[in-house]
Design an enzyme around this catalytic site. Structure first.
Site, PDB file in Angstrom:
ATOM      1  N   THR A 148      44.505   8.239 -77.009  1.00 48.31           N
ATOM      2  CA  THR A 148      45.896   7.910 -77.343  1.00 48.31           C
ATOM      3  C   THR A 148      46.888   8.618 -76.422  1.00 48.31           C
ATOM      4  OG1 THR A 148      47.568   8.219 -79.056  1.00 48.31           O
ATOM      5  CG2 THR A 148      45.775   9.778 -79.081  1.00 48.31           C
ATOM      6  N   ASP A 149      48.080   8.031 -76.308  1.00 47.63           N
ATOM      7  CA  ASP A 149      49.163   8.690 -75.553  1.00 47.63           C
ATOM      8  C   ASP A 149      49.698   9.901 -76.310  1.00 47.63           C
ATOM      9  OD1 ASP A 149      50.510   7.351 -77.611  1.00 47.63           O
ATOM     10  OD2 ASP A 149      51.858   6.245 -76.282  1.00 47.63           O
TER      11      ASP A 149
END
Ligand code: NAD
Ligand code: TYD
Length: 386
Positions: A148-149
């Site tokens: 994930t970012d």
């Protein structure tokens, strides 16, 4: 396991499969369905079926001999090693995780267990399997870690978007657990030579997303005339990525990505939460003209903010675009319309996943935030979405 899912003893033979973890969840099931529809070969799908995993997501591949579902836990290293030895996959695509920030705040243990220890167990098993391979099988094997970012922390309004060199600064227990898993993957590449690749993507949306996340929660609540709970001032920005665009990015990375590299995946659609909800409400007004809750925007209610709420995420996906020639196909408007249409056409799916345990979560997460889980009937909303 449902009666018409294949059992693991009915393994697909022939073309080398991939082993997918978490393939009964939101992104994993979209990936599995898209992979099979594209004729890419068989899939062995290992999923624990937590509250977020639903075999209903895979109903359209029931009886498909290219899909083998295994009900199990990635923390069970012996099971994973056995599956690898038996099916001899050409890749592991690792989605399985606890994935909801609010749940990580109220109960972080499960996140450490699955996201960190589970990834560790999977890496160890994959390493043992990889070391047993020779020739072409060894050459082509890949471990694709889906992350994930949120590992990069939060951005101010004028900061440049996250790129692959942005330092890690996770802020929630969820983000910290995913950051830890990314570090493990990196170390297994560097130390043991495991041919792994990491992808860090922005917020996904689309069919089969569990209605604890912003977009499906708002659609589900709006259709029932329940409050649309906006945390804090609603100006937090996310970079929305249509799930099939993400799945295609993962296929691209599997085919052409370089071992040991990280690729950021984003939709190029930065919107704040108020904009997202406003667009959703307008779509519902249009698509459900007979709704007694129109205009749906009147259901918006500001509620107590999430602790440590990250202000802005944005992804710079130029590495993936220029190096691997991947490009998102959906704009936010086209993707959101498809998504809302899917939820309207699949109310039975929503009803199936929002039973007892879901209601408990809604009461727990929203009960203390100033929103009663009961129907609001559109009368208590502040008129703020302008
Ligand atoms: P999800 O919560 O919808 O699904 C997770 C799946 O993993 C479920 O099917 C669940 O049953 C399974 N699972 C959980 N623990 C397991 C265990 N111990 N063993 C085996 N299976 C287990 O998640 P998602 O939204 O589909 O996310 C998939 C991956 O993508 C996650 O790794 C997540 O961190 C990452 N990601 C998601 C988003 C997003 O917007 N949804 C954004 C960035 C990254
Ligand atoms: P979410 O879908 O939980 O994804 P993430 O926290 O991983 O970005 O939330 C997206 C945004 O929507 C985030 O800023 C939190 C906000 N949000 C609300 O305002 N109300 C809600 O009820 C939920 C679930 C999220």
């Amino acid at each position: 396991m449902s009666s018409n899912q294949k059992t693991e003893t009915q393994a697909t033979r022939g073309a080398a499969p991939i082993l997918v973890t978490g393939g009964a969840g939101f992104i994993g099931s979209n990936f599995v369905l898209d992979w099979l529809a594209s004729g890419n070969g068989p899939v062995v799908n290992l999923d624990k079926l937590t509250y977020a995993g639903n075999l209903a997501n895979l109903a359209s591949v029931e009886g498909n001999s290219a899909h083998t579902f295994v009900h199990g836990d990635i923390c069970d290293g012996a099971l994973v090693a056995r599956l690898l030895a038996e099916y001899r996959p050409r890749a592991v695509v690792h989605f399985a995780a606890e994935s909801h920030v609010d749940r990580s705040i109220s109960g972080p243990e499960a996140f450490l267990r699955t996201n960190i220890d589970g990834t560790f167990k999977l890496l160890q098993a994959a390493r043992g399997y990889y070391e047993s391979l020779a020739g072409e099988e060894r050459e082509r094997f890949r471990f694709l870690h889906v992350s994930t970012d949120e590992v990069y922390g939060t951005l101010s309004p004028d900061d440049p978007a996250f790129h692959e060199e942005t330092p890690y600064a996770p802020n929630s227990p969820y983000a910290a657990s995913k950051a830890a898993s990314d570090h493990l993957v990196r170390a297994w590449v560097h130390t043991y030579g495991l041919p792994a690749i990491i992808t860090n993507c922005s917020n996904n949306y689309g069919p089969f997303q569990f209605p604890e996340k912003l977009i499906p929660l708002m659609v589900s609540n709006a259709l029932q005339g329940k409050a649309l709970p906006i945390y804090g001032d609603g100006r937090q920005v996310r970079d929305w990525l249509y799930v099939i665009d993400h799945c295609r990015a993962l296929q691209t990375v599997l085919k052409r990505g370089r071992v040991g590299e990280t690729y950021n995946v984003g939709g190029g659609n930065q919107r704040n939460n108020l904009e997202v909800v406003r667009t959703l409400c307008a779509l519902l007004d249009e698509l459900v003209p007979e709704s007694k809750f129109r205009p749906h925007q009147q259901l918006v209610k500001y509620v107590t903010d999430r602790p440590g709420h990250d202000r802005r995420y944005a992804i710079d996906a130029r590495k993936l675009e220029t190096e691997l020639d991947w490009h998102a196909q959906e704009s936010f408007e086209t993707g959101l319309r498809k998504t809302v249409e899917w939820y309207l056409a699949n109310s039975a799916w929503v009803e199936g996943v929002t039973s007892g345990a879901y209601q408990q979560w809604v009461a727990q997460n929203y009960g203390n935030r100033g929103v009663e889980p009961a129907t609001v009937q559109g009368t208590t909303t502040k008129e703020v979405l302008r």
